[in-house]
Design an enzyme around this catalytic site. Structure first.
Site, PDB file in Angstrom:
ATOM      1  N   TYR A 147       0.795  -0.966   0.018  1.00 41.64           N
ATOM      2  CA  TYR A 147       0.002  -0.042  -0.065  1.00 41.64           C
ATOM      3  C   TYR A 147       1.076   1.444  -0.059  1.00 41.64           C
ATOM      4  O   TYR A 147       1.779   1.253   0.814  1.00 41.64           O
ATOM      5  CB  TYR A 147      -0.997   0.137   1.168  1.00 41.64           C
ATOM      6  CG  TYR A 147      -1.458   1.386   1.193  1.00 41.64           C
ATOM      7  CD1 TYR A 147      -2.413   1.847   0.664  1.00 41.64           C
ATOM      8  CD2 TYR A 147      -1.005   2.416   2.138  1.00 41.64           C
ATOM      9  CE1 TYR A 147      -2.941   3.345   0.296  1.00 41.64           C
ATOM     10  CE2 TYR A 147      -1.470   3.761   2.366  1.00 41.64           C
ATOM     11  CZ  TYR A 147      -2.497   4.192   1.295  1.00 41.64           C
ATOM     12  OH  TYR A 147      -2.927   5.451   1.601  1.00 41.64           O
TER      13      TYR A 147
ATOM     14  N   HIS B   5       4.129  17.871   6.906  1.00 40.13           N
ATOM     15  CA  HIS B   5       2.770  17.560   6.457  1.00 40.13           C
ATOM     16  C   HIS B   5       1.749  18.411   6.036  1.00 40.13           C
ATOM     17  O   HIS B   5       0.759  18.687   6.527  1.00 40.13           O
ATOM     18  CB  HIS B   5       2.192  16.236   7.299  1.00 40.13           C
ATOM     19  CG  HIS B   5       1.204  15.593   6.878  1.00 40.13           C
ATOM     20  ND1 HIS B   5       0.175  15.050   7.385  1.00 40.13           N
ATOM     21  CD2 HIS B   5       0.874  15.207   5.314  1.00 40.13           C
ATOM     22  CE1 HIS B   5      -0.441  14.156   6.743  1.00 40.13           C
ATOM     23  NE2 HIS B   5       0.140  14.368   5.368  1.00 40.13           N
TER      24      HIS B   5
ATOM     25  N   CYS C  91      -7.994  14.989   5.553  1.00 43.65           N
ATOM     26  CA  CYS C  91      -8.614  16.152   6.301  1.00 43.65           C
ATOM     27  C   CYS C  91      -8.534  17.345   5.232  1.00 43.65           C
ATOM     28  O   CYS C  91      -8.866  18.426   5.843  1.00 43.65           O
ATOM     29  CB  CYS C  91      -8.252  16.412   7.519  1.00 43.65           C
ATOM     30  SG  CYS C  91      -8.390  15.242   8.849  1.00 43.65           S
TER      31      CYS C  91
ATOM     32  N   LYS D  50      -6.112  18.366   2.536  1.00 44.80           N
ATOM     33  CA  LYS D  50      -5.225  19.141   2.005  1.00 44.80           C
ATOM     34  C   LYS D  50      -5.257  19.187   0.383  1.00 44.80           C
ATOM     35  O   LYS D  50      -4.947  20.148  -0.213  1.00 44.80           O
ATOM     36  CB  LYS D  50      -3.778  18.460   2.319  1.00 44.80           C
ATOM     37  CG  LYS D  50      -3.349  18.802   3.875  1.00 44.80           C
ATOM     38  CD  LYS D  50      -2.122  18.111   4.097  1.00 44.80           C
ATOM     39  CE  LYS D  50      -1.943  16.720   3.963  1.00 44.80           C
ATOM     40  NZ  LYS D  50      -3.225  15.974   4.830  1.00 44.80           N
TER      41      LYS D  50
ATOM     42  N   ASP E  20       0.658  17.791   0.106  1.00 43.90           N
ATOM     43  CA  ASP E  20       0.763  16.954   0.992  1.00 43.90           C
ATOM     44  C   ASP E  20       2.026  17.160   1.942  1.00 43.90           C
ATOM     45  O   ASP E  20       2.114  16.895   3.054  1.00 43.90           O
ATOM     46  CB  ASP E  20       1.092  15.394   0.559  1.00 43.90           C
ATOM     47  CG  ASP E  20       0.859  14.260   1.479  1.00 43.90           C
ATOM     48  OD1 ASP E  20      -0.317  14.557   2.262  1.00 43.90           O
ATOM     49  OD2 ASP E  20       1.479  13.330   1.715  1.00 43.90           O
TER      50      ASP E  20
HETATM   51  P1  GTP Z   1      -4.130  12.856   2.540  1.00 42.28           P
HETATM   52  O1  GTP Z   1      -3.702  12.465   1.217  1.00 42.28           O
HETATM   53  O2  GTP Z   1      -4.572  11.655   3.459  1.00 42.28           O
HETATM   54  O3  GTP Z   1      -2.988  13.329   3.191  1.00 42.28           O
HETATM   55  O4  GTP Z   1      -5.572  13.830   2.785  1.00 42.28           O
HETATM   56  P2  GTP Z   1      -5.761  15.109   2.427  1.00 42.28           P
HETATM   57  O5  GTP Z   1      -5.581  15.743   3.472  1.00 42.28           O
HETATM   58  O6  GTP Z   1      -4.914  15.589   1.039  1.00 42.28           O
HETATM   59  O7  GTP Z   1      -7.512  15.059   2.064  1.00 42.28           O
HETATM   60  P3  GTP Z   1      -8.226  15.204   0.818  1.00 42.28           P
HETATM   61  O8  GTP Z   1      -8.202  16.714   0.359  1.00 42.28           O
HETATM   62  O9  GTP Z   1      -7.900  13.950  -0.190  1.00 42.28           O
HETATM   63  O10 GTP Z   1      -9.777  15.223   1.547  1.00 42.28           O
HETATM   64  C1  GTP Z   1      -9.921  14.041   2.400  1.00 42.28           C
HETATM   65  C2  GTP Z   1     -11.703  13.845   2.441  1.00 42.28           C
HETATM   66  O11 GTP Z   1     -12.099  15.080   3.038  1.00 42.28           O
HETATM   67  C3  GTP Z   1     -12.565  13.813   1.273  1.00 42.28           C
HETATM   68  O12 GTP Z   1     -13.562  12.933   1.209  1.00 42.28           O
HETATM   69  C4  GTP Z   1     -12.910  15.256   0.733  1.00 42.28           C
HETATM   70  O13 GTP Z   1     -14.127  15.017   0.202  1.00 42.28           O
HETATM   71  C5  GTP Z   1     -13.203  15.622   2.250  1.00 42.28           C
HETATM   72  N1  GTP Z   1     -12.998  17.287   2.588  1.00 42.28           N
HETATM   73  C6  GTP Z   1     -12.009  17.853   1.833  1.00 42.28           C
HETATM   74  N2  GTP Z   1     -12.295  19.229   1.972  1.00 42.28           N
HETATM   75  C7  GTP Z   1     -13.312  19.332   2.565  1.00 42.28           C
HETATM   76  C8  GTP Z   1     -14.018  20.448   3.048  1.00 42.28           C
HETATM   77  O14 GTP Z   1     -13.715  21.709   2.869  1.00 42.28           O
HETATM   78  N3  GTP Z   1     -15.406  20.105   3.527  1.00 42.28           N
HETATM   79  C9  GTP Z   1     -15.849  18.970   3.831  1.00 42.28           C
HETATM   80  N4  GTP Z   1     -17.003  18.864   4.493  1.00 42.28           N
HETATM   81  N5  GTP Z   1     -14.983  18.004   3.194  1.00 42.28           N
HETATM   82  C10 GTP Z   1     -13.917  17.922   2.750  1.00 42.28           C
HETATM   83  C1  SPV Z   2      -1.487  10.376   4.251  1.00 41.73           C
HETATM   84  O1  SPV Z   2      -2.044   9.314   4.750  1.00 41.73           O
HETATM   85  O2  SPV Z   2      -1.482  11.429   4.732  1.00 41.73           O
HETATM   86  C2  SPV Z   2      -1.297  10.303   2.700  1.00 41.73           C
HETATM   87  C3  SPV Z   2      -1.509   8.912   2.094  1.00 41.73           C
HETATM   88  O3  SPV Z   2      -0.817  11.172   2.172  1.00 41.73           O
HETATM   89  S1  SPV Z   2       0.036   7.864   2.337  1.00 41.73           S
HETATM   90  O4  SPV Z   2       0.989   8.090   1.279  1.00 41.73           O
HETATM   91  O5  SPV Z   2      -0.551   6.654   2.700  1.00 41.73           O
HETATM   92  O6  SPV Z   2       0.617   8.404   3.700  1.00 41.73           O
HETATM   93 MN    MN Z   3      -0.968  13.018   3.448  1.00 37.35          MN
END
Ligand code: GTP
Ligand code: SPV
Ligand code: MN
Length: 590
Positions: A199, A228, A252, A254, A279
């Site tokens: 993964y 991060h 969350c 990003k 990220d």
């Molecule tokens: P990693 O890749 O794991 O680090 O995640 P990330 O922080 O880049 O999160 P990402 O932008 O992919 O969003 C993750 C989830 O949060 C998705 O299901 C989105 O739909 C949801 N999400 C993102 N931004 C918002 C927002 O402003 N409001 C709400 N309600 N949900 C959000």
């Molecule tokens: C996270 O979990 O914060 C990610 C995906 O961006 S991973 O590369 O699996 O860590």
């Molecule tokens: Mn991440």
């Protein structure tokens, strides 16, 4: 013939090959021909499936083992020589003991397989802030992902030259046994070892393992920071682009914030958001005394579910070519992909993430795994910043922390100063998500969104943040903020529309950084006057906004107690400034 004469590299590879005993060894040179050949080979074995060339050119689908779908924090170790240096937030084992354990798991693990040797760079190859790594792996999937996420090939070996200064990474799928899955870092040896997983975050060693865990350790020694964080530029109607970096825990928001498309009336007025990274940010003090952030990655490993034409059209567009999809639904009617939240039209004739036949109209089970992902080249992104390849990165006006808090954290508040801002980062907490194995939706403390990613003692990490103030003129440091897009009403509905509408908050943040708007003082810090947040066409009324900005003192006092017991884990490594900030917060709340 090896494409390098670097003894440190060749000797280490020989040792790893003697242990893992691959049938063949292949150097990854970064050429398109080699990538094409590996794609074809992976399709022949079923490791990848080629998707519809017309609709999704150069795109592929992959499914991991069903028990191997997220980072495994329980099995992730920081093996510094002294246990104390790993700190209370990391799992630790003595390096000798761990090396011996791993040697048993790796011995013969590549028999009958090919070892791929991937020289890669975090940052623009040859630039002053680039750092190099070599990942050895027996997975073509890993090779092809690394070719998207990092800069790969002979150019890296040339830039490395004879230097022994590179991060060693060994990955073997072995038999994917979850009981013997280990993601291990030896910061003092510049070494990462990963076994029994396939993964992303466990096996794409340039990402969390190197660019955060090892790099945070290097950054502390060398006076810079590995965080991060997404990095974005906000262009205002005057044409000025102001940059911020934001740390939110995994899944969350990003990627979504980094690729934000402004609401319509903002767009018409000339607002635009430029994505520098989604990220990871490497941050240092520039010659001008400001903090500069660069994105060491070359692609996006983003969460698929919830990505759609409305929530994040830029991300969707980014995934339309040259992308690897992992653990999403395979739509057999047109050989494309689908996931929950893509549209309201799930395919009937499909295969789910586990590889079983799936009918989206009738099935009660999810078709895509909640942590299913896309791996897409950064250059595909319609809003990729012109500064993306700038080796110095971009100067930061603001640093933003945030997480998922249904009740406590207001929509946005600003820290009083740098020390208070470090405190605000240190008390971050968020409801857990599917990005890591384990329960989802449980509040846990996640300082600076680095709980799973800090490669050393988190008390020392906080001190390192505080020390940055000594590296430059305090007035040149970015202002620090906290946001929360996830406040809910009593029925659990989000009160804030989020996504593109988050620009309404970024506008206020940027204006604060340039003294263009006033604020109200609250026990937490500075908050917007409700009338200073543009609500035009947002669907949010002033009353709801007031609610979003409100501070529930009783809830916060409960949080203070939780923070106190969290802080207690750090003993005398807790910077006294942070303990004082906590006392001051408590006093203000009372
Ligand atoms: P990693 O890749 O794991 O680090 O995640 P990330 O922080 O880049 O999160 P990402 O932008 O992919 O969003 C993750 C989830 O949060 C998705 O299901 C989105 O739909 C949801 N999400 C993102 N931004 C918002 C927002 O402003 N409001 C709400 N309600 N949900 C959000
Ligand atoms: C996270 O979990 O914060 C990610 C995906 O961006 S991973 O590369 O699996 O860590
Ligand atoms: Mn991440």
């Amino acid at each position: 013939m090896a494409p390098t004469k670097n003894r440190a590299v060749l000797d280490w590879i020989a040792d790893m090959a003697a242990m893992t005993q691959p049938d063949q060894m292949v150097w990854i040179d970064g050429s398109q021909e080699q990538i094409d050949a590996l794609r074809a080979q992976a399709c022949a074995t079923g490791e990848l499936e080629k998707l519809n060339e017309e609709l999704l050119p150069d795109c592929y689908l992959h499914r991991t083992a069903v028990n191997d779908v997220a980072r495994v924090e329980d099995r992730t170790f920081i093996c510094s020589r002294r246990e104390e240096d790993a700190g209370p937030t990391n799992h630790w084992m003595a390096p000798d003991e761990m090396y011996a354990k791993l040697r048993r798991l790796y011995t013969g693990a590549m028999k009958g397989r090919t070892m791929y040797i991937i020289p890669y760079s975090m940052g623009v190859v040859g630039s002053p802030f680039a750092q190099y790594g070599i990942e050895l792996t027996d997975s073509i999937y890993v090779v092809l992902n690394m070719c998207i996420m990092t800069r790969v090939g002979n150019a890296v070996l040339e830039a490395l030259g004879d230097s022994p200064d590179y991060v060693k990474g060994l990955h073997a799928k072995a038999d994917l046994d979850p009981e013997n899955r280990y993601i291990v870092h030896f910061p003092e040896d510049n070494t990462i070892m990963s076994v029994n997983s396939g993964y992303g975050g466990n096996v794409l060693l340039g990402k969390k393992c190197f660019a955060l865990r090892i790099a945070s350790y290097l950054g502390r020694k060398q006076g810079w920071m590995a965080e991060h964080m997404l990095i974005l530029g906000v262009q205002n109607p005057a044409g000025e682009v102001r940059y911020l970096a934001a740390a939110f825990p995994s899944a969350c928001g990003k990627t979504n914030l980094a690729m934000l498309i402004p609401p319509e009336h903002y767009r018409k007025a000339g607002w635009k958001v430029w994505c520098v990274g989604d990220d990871i940010a490497w941050i240092r003090v520039g010659e001008d005394g400001r903090l500069w952030a660069m994105n060491p990655e070359n692609g996006f490993f983003g969460v698929a579910p919830g990505t759609n034409e409305k929530s994040n059209p830029n991300a969707l567009h980014t995934t339309q070519r040259g992308t690897i999809f992992t653990n999403v639904v395979h739509n057999l009617d047109n050989n494309t992909v689908w996931w929950e939240g893509l549209d309201k039209n799930p395919p009937e004739h499909a295969v789910d993430w586990k590889g079983n036949p799936w009918n989206g109209k009738t099935s009660s089970e999810k078709g895509a795994h909640p942590n299913s992902r896309f791996t897409a080249p950064a250059r595909n992104c319609p809003c990729i910043s012109p500064e993306f390849e700038n080796p110095h990165g971009v100067p930061l006006s603001a640093i933003v922390f945030g997480g998922r808090r249904a009740r406590t954290a207001p929509l946005v508040y600003q820290a009083r100063d740098w020390e208070h801002g470090v405190f605000v980062g240190s008390i971050m907490a968020s409801e857990t998500t599917a990005a890591a194995a384990g329960a989802v939706g449980v509040v846990r403390r996640d300082p600076m969104a680095m709980f799973p990613f800090c490669g050393y003692h988190m008390g020392d990490y906080w001190q390192h943040w505080l020390d940055m103030e000594q590296c430059t003129d305090a007035a040149k440091l970015p202002k620090i903020f906290n946001v929360n897009w996830f406040r809910t009403d009593d029925e659990g509905h989000f009160l804030w529309p989020g996504f593109g509408d988050n620009l309404r908050v970024l506008e206020w943040i940027m204006k604060r950084c340039f003294d263009e708007v006033d604020a109200d003082e609250t026990p937490l810090g500075y908050e917007p006057r409700p009338e200073d947040i543009d609500l035009e066409d947002s669907g949010v009324d002033l009353e709801t906004l007031r609610g979003l900005l409100s501070v529930d003192r009783d809830l916060w006092l409960e949080d203070v107690a939780a923070i106190r017991s969290f802080y207690a884990k750090f003993g005398d490594k807790l910077p006294p400034v942070l303990a004082q900030e906590l006392d001051a917060l408590e006093a203000r709340l009372k």
